[in-house]
Design an enzyme around this catalytic site. Structure first.
Site, mmCIF file in Angstrom:
data_model
loop_
_atom_site.group_PDB
_atom_site.id
_atom_site.type_symbol
_atom_site.label_atom_id
_atom_site.label_comp_id
_atom_site.label_asym_id
_atom_site.label_seq_id
_atom_site.Cartn_x
_atom_site.Cartn_y
_atom_site.Cartn_z
ATOM 1 N N HIS A 77 0.591 -1.225 0.235
ATOM 2 C CA HIS A 77 0.043 -0.196 -0.025
ATOM 3 C C HIS A 77 0.974 1.201 -0.030
ATOM 4 O O HIS A 77 1.852 1.456 0.493
ATOM 5 C CB HIS A 77 -0.704 -0.061 1.184
ATOM 6 N N CYS A 78 0.202 2.242 -0.420
ATOM 7 C CA CYS A 78 0.572 3.739 -0.299
ATOM 8 C C CYS A 78 -0.240 4.584 0.248
ATOM 9 O O CYS A 78 -1.033 4.172 1.062
ATOM 10 C CB CYS A 78 1.357 4.114 -1.632
ATOM 11 N N ARG A 79 -0.235 5.713 -0.278
ATOM 12 C CA ARG A 79 -1.206 6.670 0.086
ATOM 13 C C ARG A 79 -2.765 6.436 -0.553
ATOM 14 O O ARG A 79 -3.883 6.378 -0.098
ATOM 15 C CB ARG A 79 -0.932 8.143 0.013
ATOM 16 N N GLY A 81 -2.566 4.322 -3.645
ATOM 17 C CA GLY A 81 -2.740 3.284 -4.684
ATOM 18 C C GLY A 81 -1.834 3.447 -6.010
ATOM 19 O O GLY A 81 -1.503 2.202 -6.642
ATOM 20 N N ILE A 106 -3.813 3.559 1.900
ATOM 21 C CA ILE A 106 -4.111 3.880 3.484
ATOM 22 C C ILE A 106 -5.242 4.674 3.589
ATOM 23 O O ILE A 106 -5.913 4.652 4.697
ATOM 24 C CB ILE A 106 -2.752 4.506 4.314
#
Length: 118
Positions: A77-79, A81, A106
């Site tokens: 995951h990142c912020r 996608g 996230i």
């Protein structure tokens, strides 16, 4: 697609059709033993992160590939996608075929009411 003689292994492993997984489905897999990787930067991770996630910023992924298991599912995951989608493409290209992108990152994880730490 012709794969050769019956019984011969395929030239390339078959990739799962969908590399995108919802936050809730990701959480279930992680609870079952899958690894969760956060590919955001350290400052973003320090501000807010998912408990139990392993920080490997996207730019460090090639140098830290050995830290990503090839024998179990990996969720990234990142912020939102985007970076994690690129990370999953990279991981799959380098033998981590059981890598999946947490859809929405996230932000979607938090919106789904799943736990985060500050």
């Amino acid at each position: 697609m012709d794969r050769g003689v019956i019984g011969d292994p395929p030239i390339l492993p078959r990739m799962p059709e969908n590399a995108e997984v919802s936050p809730k489905a990701s959480r279930e897999a992680i609870d079952g033993g899958a690894m969760l990787i956060d590919v955001r930067e350290k400052s973003e991770y320090n501000e807010l992160h998912i408990p139990g996630s392993v920080l490997i910023p996207l730019g460090e992924l090639p140098a830290r590939l050995a830290e990503v298991p090839a024998d179990r599912d990996v969720y990234v995951h990142c912020r939102m996608g985007g970076r994690s989608g690129r990370a999953v493409d990279y991981l799959r290209a380098f033998g981590r075929t059981n890598s999946f992108n947490v859809t929405g990152g996230i932000e979607a994880w938090q919106a789904a009411g799943l736990p985060v730490e500050r």
